[in-house]
Design an enzyme around this catalytic site. Structure first.
Site, PDB file in Angstrom:
ATOM      1  N   GLU A 236      14.529 -24.376  16.702  1.00 57.41           N
ATOM      2  CA  GLU A 236      15.597 -25.278  16.267  1.00 57.41           C
ATOM      3  C   GLU A 236      16.525 -24.465  15.364  1.00 57.41           C
ATOM      4  OE1 GLU A 236      13.520 -29.681  16.259  1.00 57.41           O
ATOM      5  OE2 GLU A 236      13.188 -28.441  14.488  1.00 57.41           O
TER       6      GLU A 236
ATOM      7  N   HIS B 114      13.991 -22.812  12.795  1.00 57.33           N
ATOM      8  CA  HIS B 114      12.681 -23.472  12.752  1.00 57.33           C
ATOM      9  C   HIS B 114      11.884 -23.140  14.015  1.00 57.33           C
ATOM     10  CE1 HIS B 114      10.056 -27.303  12.712  1.00 57.33           C
ATOM     11  NE2 HIS B 114       9.546 -26.405  11.896  1.00 57.33           N
TER      12      HIS B 114
ATOM     13  N   SER C 154       9.775 -26.654   7.476  1.00 54.15           N
ATOM     14  CA  SER C 154       9.432 -27.733   8.416  1.00 54.15           C
ATOM     15  C   SER C 154      10.194 -29.001   8.099  1.00 54.15           C
ATOM     16  CB  SER C 154       7.946 -28.067   8.309  1.00 54.15           C
ATOM     17  OG  SER C 154       7.152 -26.984   8.668  1.00 54.15           O
TER      18      SER C 154
ATOM     19  N   ASN D 290      10.067 -32.407  14.175  1.00 56.36           N
ATOM     20  CA  ASN D 290       9.178 -32.958  13.149  1.00 56.36           C
ATOM     21  C   ASN D 290       9.518 -34.401  12.779  1.00 56.36           C
ATOM     22  OD1 ASN D 290       7.488 -30.787  13.024  1.00 56.36           O
ATOM     23  ND2 ASN D 290       8.494 -29.831  11.277  1.00 56.36           N
TER      24      ASN D 290
HETATM   25  C1  LIG Z   1       4.952 -28.438  11.635  1.00 53.75           C
HETATM   26  C2  LIG Z   1       5.884 -27.379  12.097  1.00 53.75           C
HETATM   27  O1  LIG Z   1       7.062 -27.377  11.300  1.00 53.75           O
HETATM   28  C3  LIG Z   1       6.304 -27.431  13.556  1.00 53.75           C
HETATM   29  C4  LIG Z   1       5.192 -27.056  14.486  1.00 53.75           C
HETATM   30  O2  LIG Z   1       4.915 -25.895  14.709  1.00 53.75           O
HETATM   31  S1  LIG Z   1       4.406 -28.332  15.196  1.00 53.75           S
HETATM   32  C5  LIG Z   1       3.188 -27.539  16.210  1.00 53.75           C
HETATM   33  C6  LIG Z   1       3.730 -27.148  17.554  1.00 53.75           C
HETATM   34  N1  LIG Z   1       2.668 -26.568  18.313  1.00 53.75           N
HETATM   35  C7  LIG Z   1       1.949 -27.280  19.192  1.00 53.75           C
HETATM   36  O3  LIG Z   1       2.199 -28.445  19.438  1.00 53.75           O
HETATM   37  C8  LIG Z   1       0.813 -26.527  19.814  1.00 53.75           C
HETATM   38  C9  LIG Z   1       0.035 -27.384  20.753  1.00 53.75           C
HETATM   39  N2  LIG Z   1      -1.032 -26.583  21.360  1.00 53.75           N
HETATM   40  C10 LIG Z   1      -0.821 -25.757  22.419  1.00 53.75           C
HETATM   41  O4  LIG Z   1       0.287 -25.639  22.956  1.00 53.75           O
HETATM   42  C11 LIG Z   1      -2.016 -25.003  22.937  1.00 53.75           C
HETATM   43  O5  LIG Z   1      -3.168 -25.687  22.532  1.00 53.75           O
HETATM   44  C12 LIG Z   1      -2.077 -23.518  22.432  1.00 53.75           C
HETATM   45  C13 LIG Z   1      -0.912 -22.735  23.027  1.00 53.75           C
HETATM   46  C14 LIG Z   1      -2.051 -23.410  20.911  1.00 53.75           C
HETATM   47  C15 LIG Z   1      -3.388 -22.892  22.881  1.00 53.75           C
HETATM   48  O6  LIG Z   1      -3.480 -23.058  24.249  1.00 53.75           O
HETATM   49  P1  LIG Z   1      -4.887 -23.046  25.025  1.00 53.75           P
HETATM   50  O7  LIG Z   1      -4.587 -23.078  26.479  1.00 53.75           O
HETATM   51  O8  LIG Z   1      -5.778 -24.077  24.450  1.00 53.75           O
HETATM   52  O9  LIG Z   1      -5.552 -21.728  24.563  1.00 53.75           O
HETATM   53  P2  LIG Z   1      -5.445 -20.272  25.129  1.00 53.75           P
HETATM   54  O10 LIG Z   1      -5.853 -20.196  26.576  1.00 53.75           O
HETATM   55  O11 LIG Z   1      -6.204 -19.459  24.139  1.00 53.75           O
HETATM   56  O12 LIG Z   1      -3.899 -19.934  24.982  1.00 53.75           O
HETATM   57  C16 LIG Z   1      -2.903 -20.182  25.964  1.00 53.75           C
HETATM   58  C17 LIG Z   1      -1.992 -18.994  26.004  1.00 53.75           C
HETATM   59  O13 LIG Z   1      -1.391 -18.805  24.730  1.00 53.75           O
HETATM   60  C18 LIG Z   1      -1.729 -17.523  24.199  1.00 53.75           C
HETATM   61  N3  LIG Z   1      -1.947 -17.687  22.753  1.00 53.75           N
HETATM   62  C19 LIG Z   1      -2.630 -18.673  22.142  1.00 53.75           C
HETATM   63  N4  LIG Z   1      -2.537 -18.551  20.813  1.00 53.75           N
HETATM   64  C20 LIG Z   1      -1.772 -17.455  20.589  1.00 53.75           C
HETATM   65  C21 LIG Z   1      -1.309 -16.808  19.423  1.00 53.75           C
HETATM   66  N5  LIG Z   1      -1.602 -17.244  18.202  1.00 53.75           N
HETATM   67  N6  LIG Z   1      -0.526 -15.717  19.571  1.00 53.75           N
HETATM   68  C22 LIG Z   1      -0.205 -15.249  20.783  1.00 53.75           C
HETATM   69  N7  LIG Z   1      -0.599 -15.827  21.934  1.00 53.75           N
HETATM   70  C23 LIG Z   1      -1.394 -16.900  21.824  1.00 53.75           C
HETATM   71  C24 LIG Z   1      -2.978 -17.106  24.932  1.00 53.75           C
HETATM   72  O14 LIG Z   1      -3.100 -15.690  24.993  1.00 53.75           O
HETATM   73  C25 LIG Z   1      -2.754 -17.718  26.295  1.00 53.75           C
HETATM   74  O15 LIG Z   1      -1.888 -16.911  27.071  1.00 53.75           O
HETATM   75  P3  LIG Z   1      -1.902 -16.962  28.695  1.00 53.75           P
HETATM   76  O16 LIG Z   1      -1.549 -18.364  29.096  1.00 53.75           O
HETATM   77  O17 LIG Z   1      -0.864 -15.960  29.078  1.00 53.75           O
HETATM   78  O18 LIG Z   1      -3.289 -16.598  29.085  1.00 53.75           O
HETATM   79  N1  LIG Z   2       2.261 -24.106  10.171  1.00 56.95           N
HETATM   80  C1  LIG Z   2       3.134 -24.546  11.022  1.00 56.95           C
HETATM   81  O1  LIG Z   2       2.779 -25.082  12.082  1.00 56.95           O
HETATM   82  C2  LIG Z   2       4.604 -24.407  10.731  1.00 56.95           C
HETATM   83  C3  LIG Z   2       5.503 -24.522  11.790  1.00 56.95           C
HETATM   84  C4  LIG Z   2       6.876 -24.371  11.531  1.00 56.95           C
HETATM   85  C5  LIG Z   2       7.307 -24.136  10.236  1.00 56.95           C
HETATM   86  N2  LIG Z   2       6.389 -24.013   9.232  1.00 56.95           N
HETATM   87  C6  LIG Z   2       6.892 -23.702   7.901  1.00 56.95           C
HETATM   88  O2  LIG Z   2       6.796 -22.287   7.724  1.00 56.95           O
HETATM   89  C7  LIG Z   2       6.499 -21.990   6.356  1.00 56.95           C
HETATM   90  C8  LIG Z   2       5.211 -21.187   6.287  1.00 56.95           C
HETATM   91  O3  LIG Z   2       4.167 -21.915   6.880  1.00 56.95           O
HETATM   92  P1  LIG Z   2       2.805 -21.191   7.316  1.00 56.95           P
HETATM   93  O4  LIG Z   2       2.068 -22.185   8.130  1.00 56.95           O
HETATM   94  O5  LIG Z   2       3.081 -19.833   7.857  1.00 56.95           O
HETATM   95  O6  LIG Z   2       2.093 -21.045   5.893  1.00 56.95           O
HETATM   96  P2  LIG Z   2       0.917 -20.036   5.462  1.00 56.95           P
HETATM   97  O7  LIG Z   2       0.241 -20.683   4.321  1.00 56.95           O
HETATM   98  O8  LIG Z   2       0.137 -19.609   6.641  1.00 56.95           O
HETATM   99  O9  LIG Z   2       1.729 -18.741   4.954  1.00 56.95           O
HETATM  100  C9  LIG Z   2       2.614 -18.732   3.862  1.00 56.95           C
HETATM  101  C10 LIG Z   2       2.637 -17.303   3.314  1.00 56.95           C
HETATM  102  O10 LIG Z   2       3.691 -17.201   2.350  1.00 56.95           O
HETATM  103  C11 LIG Z   2       3.231 -16.369   1.303  1.00 56.95           C
HETATM  104  N3  LIG Z   2       4.061 -16.631   0.119  1.00 56.95           N
HETATM  105  C12 LIG Z   2       4.056 -17.727  -0.673  1.00 56.95           C
HETATM  106  N4  LIG Z   2       5.004 -17.606  -1.632  1.00 56.95           N
HETATM  107  C13 LIG Z   2       5.609 -16.396  -1.429  1.00 56.95           C
HETATM  108  C14 LIG Z   2       6.655 -15.690  -2.078  1.00 56.95           C
HETATM  109  N5  LIG Z   2       7.293 -16.205  -3.127  1.00 56.95           N
HETATM  110  N6  LIG Z   2       7.038 -14.480  -1.585  1.00 56.95           N
HETATM  111  C15 LIG Z   2       6.411 -13.933  -0.520  1.00 56.95           C
HETATM  112  N7  LIG Z   2       5.410 -14.565   0.145  1.00 56.95           N
HETATM  113  C16 LIG Z   2       5.015 -15.772  -0.313  1.00 56.95           C
HETATM  114  C17 LIG Z   2       1.764 -16.722   1.127  1.00 56.95           C
HETATM  115  O11 LIG Z   2       1.062 -15.690   0.472  1.00 56.95           O
HETATM  116  C18 LIG Z   2       1.343 -16.911   2.594  1.00 56.95           C
HETATM  117  O12 LIG Z   2       0.846 -15.710   3.160  1.00 56.95           O
HETATM  118  C19 LIG Z   2       6.474 -23.334   5.630  1.00 56.95           C
HETATM  119  O13 LIG Z   2       7.749 -23.597   5.123  1.00 56.95           O
HETATM  120  C20 LIG Z   2       6.120 -24.296   6.748  1.00 56.95           C
HETATM  121  O14 LIG Z   2       6.548 -25.610   6.492  1.00 56.95           O
HETATM  122  C21 LIG Z   2       5.046 -24.147   9.451  1.00 56.95           C
END
Ligand SMILES: C[C@H](O)CC(=O)SCCNC(=O)CCNC(=O)[C@H](O)C(C)(C)COP(=O)(O)OP(=O)(O)OC[C@H]1O[C@@H](n2cnc3c(N)ncnc32)[C@H](O)[C@@H]1OP(=O)(O)O
Ligand SMILES: NC(=O)c1ccc[n+]([C@@H]2O[C@H](COP(=O)([O-])OP(=O)(O)OC[C@H]3O[C@@H](n4cnc5c(N)ncnc54)[C@H](O)[C@@H]3O)[C@@H](O)[C@H]2O)c1
Length: 309
Positions: free
Chosen positions: A177, A165, A144, A215
């Site tokens: 990304e 990413h 991330s 991010n």
């Molecule tokens: C920090 C990291 O590095 C970077 C990041 O990842 S930052 C995070 C980025 N993510 C976001 O911003 C997520 C924001 N949230 C959302 O977009 C929505 O709340 C959400 C998609 C998670 C859930 O949506 P919501 O409408 O509340 O729920 P829900 O109706 O259950 O799901 C919408 C659709 O997604 C699907 N879905 C939800 N979660 C799912 C999952 N884990 N796996 C597969 N499908 C999923 C559902 O089946 C549904 O499909 P449909 O539209 O075809 O019916």
């Molecule tokens: N959570 C998010 O929204 C998100 C989105 C994009 C990227 N990421 C990045 O993806 C990575 C994983 O995040 P996550 O949310 O899936 O974490 P998570 O805690 O859900 O999963 C991490 C997994 O890695 C395993 N693990 C740790 N060390 C290991 C090793 N040496 N060998 C094999 N497996 C090992 C752990 O047992 C765990 O199951 C991080 O680098 C995070 O920054 C997270």
């Protein structure tokens, strides 16, 4: 053995693009991101090996993938249950599991790492795999916030190393990304772009700068929301409602933090704060530190800013 294709890029008159065709993918880390990436790769015809530290985590990940795919099938194949069943079977057959990354990378075209957000742990993993993976294998990190250049520095394949990413939940979020360092070869970059396309995602090209694009913009916003709450300027519930209804965001900043994982949020914050100790944007948050210290990592542990049980 490496497979290459050449094709002409639309819009880039006659510039030939060479990329490794990725069939076998090793995904390391079977948590929320790794399992999501495995699900998408398997359902788009890739042979996937999912690796984690123990069998229980892997079994849980496979169960989650199957459950999610069943949801997809129910909707996508509502009128064709047989075709849906075939899709499900094929996708699940594409997934295997292992606790030994070293042995599975020998037959892989691409390693996607999605383990804990810790530089040393990621470097140790890639440093070891570098000695075992074939020469053509591309390494990619789903980090991330860490520098891809720093992670890659533990290997001797800087030209075959990049960032992929993904966003959470991977099966739903349409963006990837794709990150190139100054050493990533054009061929590796094109291979990663092509792989993202094969997964059905839209990709954007990023430089190896902190937080890449999303991010770098998202984290300061979330942290500002946490500080607003810490100052008592708004309740977390009101801040979430405000951003959802006022801006049309699907989740408010506290819901999203719980969804991403507060442990991951803290890893990101700590890294940026160490690199920029004088920048108040990355100052430590007492509330976040307390929740993480208590093991309240958000949705995945049943409690974070909110309770989920
Ligand atoms: C920090 C990291 O590095 C970077 C990041 O990842 S930052 C995070 C980025 N993510 C976001 O911003 C997520 C924001 N949230 C959302 O977009 C929505 O709340 C959400 C998609 C998670 C859930 O949506 P919501 O409408 O509340 O729920 P829900 O109706 O259950 O799901 C919408 C659709 O997604 C699907 N879905 C939800 N979660 C799912 C999952 N884990 N796996 C597969 N499908 C999923 C559902 O089946 C549904 O499909 P449909 O539209 O075809 O019916
Ligand atoms: N959570 C998010 O929204 C998100 C989105 C994009 C990227 N990421 C990045 O993806 C990575 C994983 O995040 P996550 O949310 O899936 O974490 P998570 O805690 O859900 O999963 C991490 C997994 O890695 C395993 N693990 C740790 N060390 C290991 C090793 N040496 N060998 C094999 N497996 C090992 C752990 O047992 C765990 O199951 C991080 O680098 C995070 O920054 C997270």
């Amino acid at each position: 053995m490496a497979f290459f294709t050449h094709h002409i890029c639309r819009g880039l008159s006659s510039s030939a693009v060479r990329h490794v065709v990725i069939k076998n993918v090793t995904i390391i880390g079977g948590g929320q991101m790794g399992a999501g990436i495995a699900q998408v790769a398997a359902s788009t015809g890739h042979a996937v090996t999912l690796v984690d530290t123990n069998e229980d985590i892997l079994k849980k990940a496979v169960k989650g993938i199957e459950g999610n795919l069943k949801r997809v099938v129910k909707k996508k194949f509502a009128d064709k249950p047989e075709a849906g069943e075939e899709f499900l079977q094929k996708a699940m057959q594409n997934v295997s599991i292992s606790t030994d990354a070293g042995s599975v990378v020998q037959g892989t075209d691409l390693v996607v790492e999605a383990i804990v957000e810790n530089l040393k742990v990621k470097q140790d993993l890639f440093g070891g795999l570098d000695k075992l993976a074939p020469a053509h294998t591309i390494f990619a990190s789903n980090t991330s916030s860490l520098s891809i250049t720093d992670i890659a520095s533990s290997t001797n394949r800087l030209d075959r190393f990049g960032g992929l990413h993904f966003f959470n939940p991977v099966p739903v979020m349409r963006l990837v990304e794709v990150i190139a360092t100054s050493s990533t070869s054009q061929e590796t970059f094109d291979s990663l772009l092509n792989f993202s396309k094969m997964l059905g995602k839209t990709s954007v090209s990023c430089k190896d700068t902190p937080g890449f694009i999303v991010n770098r913009l998202l984290l300061p916003y979330i942290l500002d929301a946490v500080r607003m709450y810490e100052r008592g300027d708004g309740s977390k519930e009101d801040i979430d409602i405000a951003m959802k209804l006022g801006c049309g965001y699907p989740m408010g900043p506290f819901e999203l933090s719980d969804y991403v994982g507060l442990d991951t949020m803290k890893f990101i914050m700590d890294g940026w704060s160490a690199a920029n100790p004088d920048n108040p944007m990355f100052a430590q948050s007492e509330v976040l530190n307390k929740l993480v210290a208590e093991g309240k990592f958000g949705k995945k542990t049943g409690e974070g800013f909110y309770k989920y049980k």
